[in-house]
Design a protein around this motif. Structure first.
Motif, PDB file in Angstrom:
ATOM      1  N   THR A 257       9.786  12.749  -0.533  1.00 29.19           N
ATOM      2  CA  THR A 257       8.871  12.115   1.095  1.00 29.19           C
ATOM      3  C   THR A 257       8.356  11.003   0.181  1.00 29.19           C
ATOM      4  OG1 THR A 257       7.077  13.279   1.312  1.00 29.19           O
ATOM      5  CG2 THR A 257       9.047  13.546   3.139  1.00 29.19           C
ATOM      6  N   SER A 258       7.443  10.995  -0.996  1.00 26.27           N
ATOM      7  CA  SER A 258       6.578   9.761  -1.577  1.00 26.27           C
ATOM      8  C   SER A 258       8.046   8.289  -2.254  1.00 26.27           C
ATOM      9  CB  SER A 258       6.007  10.105  -2.329  1.00 26.27           C
ATOM     10  OG  SER A 258       5.178  11.486  -2.608  1.00 26.27           O
TER      11      SER A 258
ATOM     12  N   PHE B 111       1.447   4.603  -2.710  1.00 26.81           N
ATOM     13  CA  PHE B 111       0.474   5.423  -1.860  1.00 26.81           C
ATOM     14  C   PHE B 111       1.799   6.160  -2.540  1.00 26.81           C
ATOM     15  CE2 PHE B 111       1.683   8.603   1.727  1.00 26.81           C
ATOM     16  CZ  PHE B 111       0.577   9.167   1.184  1.00 26.81           C
TER      17      PHE B 111
ATOM     18  N   GLY C 105       1.774   9.668  -4.794  1.00 32.13           N
ATOM     19  CA  GLY C 105       2.944  10.837  -4.249  1.00 32.13           C
ATOM     20  C   GLY C 105       4.332  11.397  -4.973  1.00 32.13           C
TER      21      GLY C 105
ATOM     22  N   ARG D   6      11.232   2.363   1.550  1.00 34.41           N
ATOM     23  CA  ARG D   6      10.882   1.964   3.078  1.00 34.41           C
ATOM     24  C   ARG D   6       9.302   1.097   3.725  1.00 34.41           C
ATOM     25  NH1 ARG D   6      14.832   3.431   7.407  1.00 34.41           N
ATOM     26  NH2 ARG D   6      14.163   2.031   8.366  1.00 34.41           N
TER      27      ARG D   6
ATOM     28  N   PRO E 136      -1.792  -1.816   6.097  1.00 34.91           N
ATOM     29  CA  PRO E 136      -2.482  -1.444   7.029  1.00 34.91           C
ATOM     30  C   PRO E 136      -3.769  -2.473   7.057  1.00 34.91           C
ATOM     31  CG  PRO E 136      -2.411   0.278   5.280  1.00 34.91           C
ATOM     32  CD  PRO E 136      -1.427  -0.884   5.286  1.00 34.91           C
ATOM     33  N   LYS E 137      -4.770  -2.111   7.362  1.00 39.52           N
ATOM     34  CA  LYS E 137      -5.593  -3.288   7.474  1.00 39.52           C
ATOM     35  C   LYS E 137      -6.524  -2.284   6.502  1.00 39.52           C
ATOM     36  CE  LYS E 137      -8.578  -5.466   9.983  1.00 39.52           C
ATOM     37  NZ  LYS E 137      -8.345  -5.537  11.611  1.00 39.52           N
ATOM     38  N   TRP E 138      -7.071  -2.671   5.266  1.00 39.06           N
ATOM     39  CA  TRP E 138      -7.749  -2.067   4.335  1.00 39.06           C
ATOM     40  C   TRP E 138      -8.695  -3.109   4.222  1.00 39.06           C
ATOM     41  CZ3 TRP E 138      -7.540   2.223   2.144  1.00 39.06           C
ATOM     42  CH2 TRP E 138      -6.062   2.587   2.386  1.00 39.06           C
ATOM     43  N   PRO E 139     -10.573  -2.152   4.438  1.00 39.49           N
ATOM     44  CA  PRO E 139     -11.602  -3.234   4.704  1.00 39.49           C
ATOM     45  C   PRO E 139     -12.053  -4.156   3.916  1.00 39.49           C
ATOM     46  CG  PRO E 139     -12.181  -0.441   4.294  1.00 39.49           C
ATOM     47  CD  PRO E 139     -10.123  -0.678   4.552  1.00 39.49           C
TER      48      PRO E 139
ATOM     49  N   ASP F 238       6.170   1.287   5.223  1.00 39.15           N
ATOM     50  CA  ASP F 238       5.305   0.618   6.659  1.00 39.15           C
ATOM     51  C   ASP F 238       4.963  -0.778   6.169  1.00 39.15           C
ATOM     52  OD1 ASP F 238       6.705   2.718   7.570  1.00 39.15           O
ATOM     53  OD2 ASP F 238       4.592   3.245   7.826  1.00 39.15           O
TER      54      ASP F 238
ATOM     55  N   VAL G 130      10.000   8.134  -0.296  1.00 41.30           N
ATOM     56  CA  VAL G 130      11.050   7.122   0.565  1.00 41.30           C
ATOM     57  C   VAL G 130      10.075   6.042   1.441  1.00 41.30           C
ATOM     58  CG1 VAL G 130      11.503   7.500   3.315  1.00 41.30           C
ATOM     59  CG2 VAL G 130      12.339   9.448   1.803  1.00 41.30           C
ATOM     60  N   PHE G 131       8.634   6.596   0.807  1.00 44.92           N
ATOM     61  CA  PHE G 131       7.598   5.884   0.767  1.00 44.92           C
ATOM     62  C   PHE G 131       8.084   3.931   0.541  1.00 44.92           C
ATOM     63  CE2 PHE G 131       4.425   9.160   1.777  1.00 44.92           C
ATOM     64  CZ  PHE G 131       5.080   8.964   2.864  1.00 44.92           C
TER      65      PHE G 131
ATOM     66  N   SER H 210       1.153  -1.234   0.022  1.00 45.38           N
ATOM     67  CA  SER H 210      -0.502  -0.399  -0.458  1.00 45.38           C
ATOM     68  C   SER H 210       1.124   0.917  -0.182  1.00 45.38           C
ATOM     69  CB  SER H 210      -0.815   0.318   0.756  1.00 45.38           C
ATOM     70  OG  SER H 210      -1.963  -1.374   1.409  1.00 45.38           O
ATOM     71  N   ASP H 211       1.871   0.820   1.471  1.00 45.37           N
ATOM     72  CA  ASP H 211       2.928   2.368   0.108  1.00 45.37           C
ATOM     73  C   ASP H 211       3.461   2.397  -0.659  1.00 45.37           C
ATOM     74  OD1 ASP H 211       1.733   2.616   3.473  1.00 45.37           O
ATOM     75  OD2 ASP H 211       4.340   2.473   4.275  1.00 45.37           O
TER      76      ASP H 211
END
Lengths: 513, 143
Positions: free
Chosen positions: B49-50, B6, B10, B56, B61-64, B58, B52-53, B2-3
């Motif tokens: 920063t994008s 993202f 970004g 590296r 996350p728990k997506w619905p 994270d 960096v995502f 996801s990151d």
């Protein structure tokens, strides 16, 4: 002496019938919002800002209403922590640890009263601290030129992620996103249209209230929809028991209150720390000081209830110091309060104390009065506030959403802006999912133009020489703090975060959020 | 993952932002810095920063699930529709339906949801319009 006479003038302002009524209303609403899980101080104040403005309240009354809500939330957060083991808002997390065990031992009333007194002590002394410290900080701030201000804003963004932040890149991204949104509209210096693409609604820029209400209040509604959490937070029949703690218990808590006030206040003043860190630090330090063996904390020790409550309320007062004297908020809720000031065309910062002393000192006096009201409201009426927990969120959250709509439509009267707010709500939900903090986004939107103006003024003075940004000792000190504040969490953050996570009540971990 | 996605979004956003900053028209007023410099800095921070995502990311996350996503999309659509039709149908009628929908989706029975909608709409109208004098959207019947 000068301070005392200003404060006396402030009381004259705050003691008018209208302002007293607003303070009372704010305290009452704030306590309810704090008590309800899902509505914290930041969303609570955010929902009410547009309403306060469309009602045409003046600067001082509007500020009194909204800061009373802020203080009230800090009081209210503890109620559901103690009775249900669910923190009403984030800073109240640590109160669960000893508050809920006390409630299960049948001492809920005692815990509630004790934490009410603790909240009072914390915010009372923090407000005193605000009175003493803010004018001193103003004296320093008067030495700031445009270059120093630019560095100060950079510092605010660099430290906003805070020591417990998990990913500094995400805080920086959030800040840039906010700054980017702030750039939309016509440039204040040259009048060039920026990022408007000919869309007439964007010429004036995006109103920060739309972003705040969308990001804070509506995204919360989406979170509730996602988890289908429609039930009531509490069950009826939570026994409250005896209300007043015995003198012995209270006496034992006095040293705790002293220590936690100082820690909480300092945590509040520091940029990026805020109330959650204040309560966390107070609790951990108190545990290390009085309970080395670790056999009473976490099992219903009254001192474990007092410490975090004093801590978070003291931090709430402390966070107002940089917001009022420098114009740089240290936490999410104070960022929202900054929006209130900006909306009223009042630029916070050193000049606020000179140009609008009635606003500042009226506000401070109102905080003292509000605090007394909160204490008297909270001890006898605590039973009433616990009823609030019976309102199911399936009714509460839609009402919150509708009030957000009413507020934004009331101010702007434009469907474009209301749709924009829904867009911000969706954006807020996505960013929360990706653990991108929302506070830097808000702060970026709020401070973006001011930050750019200061940069441009500084360079105008130096005739385009960028070295003016490190041209004074003050600026260099601010840079050092900013860089340390940004790098330190990368080194220490993981450990700190792990400890906060480990202390979270089990329920909360299970439901996520 | 996801990151990383993202991060890519970004980067695209940063590129778009930098391009949009580049085409900012000059004005007859000039200052030393000009209207483009600060947006360039902002765009650069977005880009870095994008990146960096992507490098590296994270933990995920728990997506619905798909059903919950559709749920959210519908809620968002209802809110957009509500905002869009507000001046056409008026506050009272629009709010009844919007509130009823949200309450229903949060777990009320349909009849209860409709009651909540009517009460919320009426309540807000009385408190904010009649008592506090806030202007609400007027519909075809004047309310």
């Amino acid at each position: 002496m000068e301070t005392l006479s200003s404060l006396a003038d402030g009381f004259a302002v705050a003691l008018s019938a209208q302002n007293l009524l607003l303070a009372f209303l704010g305290c009452f609403l704030g306590t309810m919002m704090g008590a309800l899980p899902g509505l914290g101080p930041a969303n609570g104040v955010a929902v009410l800002i547009p309403i306060a403005f469309s009602l045409g309240l003046g600067p001082t009354p509007a500020l009194i209403l909204l800061t009373s809500v802020y203080y009230g939330c800090m009081y209210g957060g503890r109620i559901s922590s103690i009775l249900l083991n669910i923190p009403g808002d984030e800073p109240a997390m640590m109160t669960c640890l000893d508050g809920y065990p006390m409630a299960r031992q049948g001492r809920a009333g005692e815990a509630l009263a004790l934490s009410g007194i603790a909240s009072f002590v914390g915010s009372f002394f923090a407000t005193c601290g605000l009175v003493l410290l803010a004018p001193q900080l103003v004296k320093i701030a008067l030495l700031f030129g445009p270059a120093e201000y630019f560095v100060l804003f950079t510092l605010a963004f660099a430290t906003l992620g805070g020591i417990s932040s998990s990913n500094q890149a995400k805080s920086a991204f959030a800040a840039a996103l906010g700054l980017g949104v702030a750039m939309i509209g016509s440039d204040s210096q040259t009048g060039s249209e920026r990022f408007t693409f000919g869309e007439i609604h964007l010429y004036d820029g995006i109103d920060f209230l739309i972003a705040i209400v969308g990001l804070f209040a509506l995204s919360e509604v989406f979170v509730f929809l996602e988890h289908h959490r429609g039930g009531a937070a509490g069950h009826s029949g939570a026994k409250i028991g005896r209300l007043l703690p015995s003198w012995n218990v209270l006496k034992r808590c006095i040293p705790t209150m002293g220590r936690s006030t100082v820690i909480g206040f300092l945590a509040g003043v520091l940029p990026g720390a805020g109330a959650s860190l204040g309560s966390f630090l107070s609790y951990s330090l108190e545990k290390a000081t009085v309970d080395r063996a670790g056999d009473s904390f976490g099992k219903g020790d009254p001192r474990g209830v007092v410490a975090p409550e004093v801590g978070n309320n003291a931090a709430a007062g402390g966070a107002l110091v940089p917001m009022l004297s420098l114009g740089v908020p240290g936490s999410g809720t104070t960022a929202v309060l900054l929006a209130v000031l900006l909306q009223l065309n009042i630029t916070p910062g050193p000049l606020l104390f000179q140009r609008n002393p009635d606003v500042v000192w009226g506000l401070i006096a109102a905080l003292f009065i509000g605090n007394l009201m909160l204490l008297t409201l909270n001890i006898p009426l605590v039973g009433l506030f616990t009823r609030v927990l019976l309102v199911p969120t399936r009714i509460l959250m839609p009402v919150v959403a509708m009030i957000s709509f009413v507020g934004i439509y009331g101010i702007t009267g434009s469907t474009f802006d209301v749709m924009l707010m829904v867009g911000f709500g969706i954006l807020g939900w996505v960013l929360r999912k990706l653990e991108v903090p929302l506070v830097p986004v808000i702060l970026g939107i709020l401070l973006g133009n001011e930050m750019e103006v200061n940069l441009r003024r500084a360079l105008q003075i130096s005739d385009g020489d960028w070295s003016i940004l490190v041209g004074s000792p003050l600026a260099i000190i601010l840079w050092i703090i900013a860089i340390t504040g940004f790098v330190l969490p990368i080194v220490l953050g993981r450990r700190m975060r792990a400890r906060i996570e480990a202390n979270r009540p089990a329920d909360e971990v299970a439901t996520g959020d | 993952m996801s990151d990383r996605i993202f991060g890519c979004i970004g980067l695209l956003l940063a590129a778009f932002y930098l391009w949009a900053a580049w085409i900012i028209p000059d004005s007859f007023m000039v200052d030393v810095v000009g209207p483009r410099t600060f947006p360039y800095i902002v765009g650069a921070v977005l880009a870095i920063t994008s990146a960096v995502f992507i490098l590296r990311p994270d933990p995920e996350p728990k997506w619905p699930g798909l059903r919950d996503l559709v749920e959210l999309a519908f809620a968002a659509a209802v809110m957009f529709l509500y905002a869009w039709t507000l001046p056409k149908v008026g506050f009272l009628i629009g709010t009844v339906f919007a509130t009823a929908y949200l309450t229903w989706r949060l777990g009320s029975r349909p009849l209860g949801a409709l009651t909540t909608g009517v009460l919320t709409s009426g309540g807000i109208y009385v408190v904010f319009h009649l008592i506090l004098g806030l202007s609400l959207a007027r519909g075809p019947f004047g309310y």
